[in-house]
Design a protein around this motif. Structure first.
Motif, PDB file in Angstrom:
ATOM      1  N   PHE A  67       0.844  -1.205   0.000  1.00 58.65           N
ATOM      2  CA  PHE A  67       0.000   0.000   0.000  1.00 58.65           C
ATOM      3  C   PHE A  67       0.875   1.249   0.000  1.00 58.65           C
ATOM      4  CE2 PHE A  67      -1.748   3.478   2.450  1.00 58.65           C
ATOM      5  CZ  PHE A  67      -2.958   3.719   1.834  1.00 58.65           C
ATOM      6  N   LYS A  68       1.864   1.299   0.881  1.00 53.94           N
ATOM      7  CA  LYS A  68       2.762   2.451   0.970  1.00 53.94           C
ATOM      8  C   LYS A  68       3.493   2.656  -0.357  1.00 53.94           C
ATOM      9  CE  LYS A  68       6.817   4.080   3.583  1.00 53.94           C
ATOM     10  NZ  LYS A  68       6.268   5.367   4.069  1.00 53.94           N
ATOM     11  N   LEU A  69       3.943   1.562  -0.966  1.00 45.83           N
ATOM     12  CA  LEU A  69       4.639   1.655  -2.245  1.00 45.83           C
ATOM     13  C   LEU A  69       3.734   2.265  -3.309  1.00 45.83           C
ATOM     14  CD1 LEU A  69       6.964   1.018  -4.206  1.00 45.83           C
ATOM     15  CD2 LEU A  69       5.984  -1.273  -4.469  1.00 45.83           C
ATOM     16  N   ILE A  70       2.512   1.775  -3.401  1.00 46.65           N
ATOM     17  CA  ILE A  70       1.574   2.294  -4.405  1.00 46.65           C
ATOM     18  C   ILE A  70       1.327   3.781  -4.198  1.00 46.65           C
ATOM     19  CG2 ILE A  70      -0.849   2.233  -5.125  1.00 46.65           C
ATOM     20  CD1 ILE A  70      -0.724  -0.809  -4.803  1.00 46.65           C
ATOM     21  N   ALA A  71       1.080   4.181  -2.958  1.00 46.46           N
ATOM     22  CA  ALA A  71       0.808   5.589  -2.674  1.00 46.46           C
ATOM     23  C   ALA A  71       1.998   6.469  -3.049  1.00 46.46           C
ATOM     24  CB  ALA A  71       0.459   5.753  -1.200  1.00 46.46           C
ATOM     25  N   GLU A  72       3.207   6.029  -2.715  1.00 46.59           N
ATOM     26  CA  GLU A  72       4.375   6.852  -3.005  1.00 46.59           C
ATOM     27  C   GLU A  72       4.729   6.852  -4.480  1.00 46.59           C
ATOM     28  OE1 GLU A  72       6.434   6.819   1.415  1.00 46.59           O
ATOM     29  OE2 GLU A  72       7.432   5.708  -0.195  1.00 46.59           O
ATOM     30  N   LEU A  73       4.445   5.773  -5.192  1.00 41.89           N
ATOM     31  CA  LEU A  73       4.646   5.787  -6.645  1.00 41.89           C
ATOM     32  C   LEU A  73       3.702   6.781  -7.317  1.00 41.89           C
ATOM     33  CD1 LEU A  73       5.175   1.999  -7.517  1.00 41.89           C
ATOM     34  CD2 LEU A  73       6.887   3.839  -7.584  1.00 41.89           C
ATOM     35  N   HIS A  74       2.479   6.883  -6.811  1.00 44.91           N
ATOM     36  CA  HIS A  74       1.565   7.891  -7.350  1.00 44.91           C
ATOM     37  C   HIS A  74       2.123   9.298  -7.132  1.00 44.91           C
ATOM     38  CE1 HIS A  74      -1.408   4.651  -7.685  1.00 44.91           C
ATOM     39  NE2 HIS A  74      -2.108   5.470  -8.426  1.00 44.91           N
ATOM     40  N   GLU A  75       2.756   9.528  -5.994  1.00 47.85           N
ATOM     41  CA  GLU A  75       3.380  10.825  -5.732  1.00 47.85           C
ATOM     42  C   GLU A  75       4.500  11.086  -6.736  1.00 47.85           C
ATOM     43  OE1 GLU A  75       2.818  13.202  -3.374  1.00 47.85           O
ATOM     44  OE2 GLU A  75       1.118  12.183  -2.433  1.00 47.85           O
ATOM     45  N   VAL A  76       5.367  10.104  -6.914  1.00 46.16           N
ATOM     46  CA  VAL A  76       6.529  10.269  -7.788  1.00 46.16           C
ATOM     47  C   VAL A  76       6.117  10.576  -9.218  1.00 46.16           C
ATOM     48  CG1 VAL A  76       8.458   9.023  -8.858  1.00 46.16           C
ATOM     49  CG2 VAL A  76       8.096   8.889  -6.392  1.00 46.16           C
ATOM     50  N   TYR A  77       5.057   9.945  -9.679  1.00 48.32           N
ATOM     51  CA  TYR A  77       4.625  10.149 -11.062  1.00 48.32           C
ATOM     52  C   TYR A  77       3.624  11.288 -11.211  1.00 48.32           C
ATOM     53  CZ  TYR A  77       7.116   5.928 -12.431  1.00 48.32           C
ATOM     54  OH  TYR A  77       8.101   5.007 -12.685  1.00 48.32           O
ATOM     55  N   GLY A  78       3.466  12.095 -10.160  1.00 48.46           N
ATOM     56  CA  GLY A  78       2.608  13.279 -10.247  1.00 48.46           C
ATOM     57  C   GLY A  78       1.134  12.974 -10.349  1.00 48.46           C
ATOM     58  N   LEU A  79       0.732  11.817  -9.838  1.00 46.01           N
ATOM     59  CA  LEU A  79      -0.657  11.379  -9.963  1.00 46.01           C
ATOM     60  C   LEU A  79      -1.281  11.130  -8.592  1.00 46.01           C
ATOM     61  CD1 LEU A  79      -0.124   8.937 -12.951  1.00 46.01           C
ATOM     62  CD2 LEU A  79      -1.314  11.137 -13.029  1.00 46.01           C
ATOM     63  N   ARG A  80      -0.988  12.023  -7.674  1.00 43.73           N
ATOM     64  CA  ARG A  80      -1.519  11.882  -6.315  1.00 43.73           C
ATOM     65  C   ARG A  80      -3.046  11.910  -6.331  1.00 43.73           C
ATOM     66  NH1 ARG A  80      -0.536  16.210  -1.414  1.00 43.73           N
ATOM     67  NH2 ARG A  80      -0.855  14.761   0.318  1.00 43.73           N
ATOM     68  N   ALA A  81      -3.649  11.002  -5.566  1.00 47.98           N
ATOM     69  CA  ALA A  81      -5.110  10.959  -5.477  1.00 47.98           C
ATOM     70  C   ALA A  81      -5.612  12.198  -4.739  1.00 47.98           C
ATOM     71  CB  ALA A  81      -5.562   9.702  -4.739  1.00 47.98           C
ATOM     72  N   PRO A  82      -6.813  12.655  -5.066  1.00 47.72           N
ATOM     73  CA  PRO A  82      -7.355  13.847  -4.401  1.00 47.72           C
ATOM     74  C   PRO A  82      -7.949  13.501  -3.037  1.00 47.72           C
ATOM     75  CG  PRO A  82      -8.947  13.005  -5.960  1.00 47.72           C
ATOM     76  CD  PRO A  82      -7.707  12.145  -6.113  1.00 47.72           C
ATOM     77  N   GLY A  83      -8.233  14.544  -2.259  1.00 47.73           N
ATOM     78  CA  GLY A  83      -8.957  14.362  -1.005  1.00 47.73           C
ATOM     79  C   GLY A  83      -8.068  14.286   0.214  1.00 47.73           C
ATOM     80  N   THR A  84      -8.681  13.911   1.318  1.00 47.68           N
ATOM     81  CA  THR A  84      -7.978  13.783   2.592  1.00 47.68           C
ATOM     82  C   THR A  84      -7.153  12.503   2.613  1.00 47.68           C
ATOM     83  OG1 THR A  84      -9.785  12.546   3.609  1.00 47.68           O
ATOM     84  CG2 THR A  84      -9.912  14.960   3.725  1.00 47.68           C
ATOM     85  N   ALA A  85      -6.378  12.343   3.679  1.00 46.11           N
ATOM     86  CA  ALA A  85      -5.569  11.129   3.807  1.00 46.11           C
ATOM     87  C   ALA A  85      -6.467   9.891   3.796  1.00 46.11           C
ATOM     88  CB  ALA A  85      -4.752  11.180   5.096  1.00 46.11           C
ATOM     89  N   ARG A  86      -7.606   9.975   4.444  1.00 47.63           N
ATOM     90  CA  ARG A  86      -8.527   8.837   4.484  1.00 47.63           C
ATOM     91  C   ARG A  86      -9.120   8.560   3.104  1.00 47.63           C
ATOM     92  NH1 ARG A  86     -10.779   5.813   8.307  1.00 47.63           N
ATOM     93  NH2 ARG A  86     -12.819   4.882   7.972  1.00 47.63           N
ATOM     94  N   GLN A  87      -9.444   9.613   2.378  1.00 46.76           N
ATOM     95  CA  GLN A  87      -9.999   9.438   1.042  1.00 46.76           C
ATOM     96  C   GLN A  87      -8.951   8.863   0.086  1.00 46.76           C
ATOM     97  OE1 GLN A  87     -11.273  13.482   0.557  1.00 46.76           O
ATOM     98  NE2 GLN A  87     -13.396  13.015   1.077  1.00 46.76           N
ATOM     99  N   ARG A  88      -7.731   9.383   0.177  1.00 46.02           N
ATOM    100  CA  ARG A  88      -6.666   8.844  -0.671  1.00 46.02           C
ATOM    101  C   ARG A  88      -6.390   7.380  -0.334  1.00 46.02           C
ATOM    102  NH1 ARG A  88      -4.406  13.890   0.471  1.00 46.02           N
ATOM    103  NH2 ARG A  88      -2.961  12.983   2.002  1.00 46.02           N
ATOM    104  N   ALA A  89      -6.419   7.068   0.949  1.00 48.72           N
ATOM    105  CA  ALA A  89      -6.178   5.679   1.355  1.00 48.72           C
ATOM    106  C   ALA A  89      -7.218   4.751   0.750  1.00 48.72           C
ATOM    107  CB  ALA A  89      -6.190   5.571   2.877  1.00 48.72           C
TER     108      ALA A  89
END
Length: 202
Positions: free
Chosen positions: A86-108
């Motif tokens: 899960f952590k890897l997926i979330a941080e890869l989205h950050e690296v590729y400029g594709l961060r999910a919108p919303g709060t931490a809970r929504q992104r999770a």
């Protein structure tokens, strides 16, 4: 053993928003001078090692004559692997400029949904993420994903096998495959850092 899966899904859904995920600014500060692909390489390497360590731990315990402890150990191993991925997926989205919108809970919630599918996040329209985290479909898919992780680890629980080595190998292989799929998907839609809204330091 498999009766643990529904409760594991609930625990993962509740825990995911609290798993520490580094944003792009933090990652660039942590890996100074590196570009997206280089940082992604480092993230994958770290995650594969982490997943291997979790698998080795479960495998080592599996070799001991403590059968009553195995459901708890398997549950801990499956949740540990899920957290690493899960952590890897979330941080890869950050690296590729594709961060999910919303709060931490929504992104999770969104990243968990993508973890069950094994591909990157596609945001074509606003998503009711607050409802998604409690959605029946997401819970069902999380349970299925956790069940697959559990089934793959059943051979590790036999006392006639080298548990630690097999557990580590299984986790490293599966996490590496997941990373390859996620990266291929995200890479094709990457947003350059200088095109992201707001300044990105580091």
């Amino acid at each position: 053993m498999f009766s643990l899966t529904p409760s594991l899904a609930g625990r993962l859904i509740e825990t995911a928003p609290r798993i520490p995920v580094r944003d792009l600014t933090t990652l660039r500060r942590y890996f100074p001078g590196l570009g997206p692909e280089e940082i992604a390489d480092r993230l994958v390497t770290g995650a594969v090692r982490g997943a291997g360590a979790v698998g080795a731990g479960v495998g080592s315990v599996a070799a001991l004559p403590t059968p009553l402890a195995m459901p708890a150990e398997l549950a801990a191993g499956v949740l540990g692997t899920a957290a690493v991925e899960f952590k890897l997926i979330a941080e890869l989205h950050e690296v590729y400029g594709l961060r999910a919108p919303g709060t931490a809970r929504q992104r999770a919630a969104l990243y968990l949904a993508e973890w069950t599918k094994g591909r990157g996040l596609t945001i074509a329209q606003p998503v009711p993420a607050a409802g998604l985290v409690l959605g029946i479909r997401v819970r069902r898919e999380v349970r299925r994903r956790l069940l697959r992780l559990s089934v793959r680890r059943l051979p590790v629980l036999t006392p006639f096998m080298v548990g630690a080595a097999i557990g580590a190998s299984l986790n490293r292989r599966d996490t590496r495959k997941l990373a390859q799929r996620i990266r291929a998907d995200l890479r094709s839609r990457r947003v350059p850092w200088d095109a992201l809204p707001g300044p990105v330091t580091g």
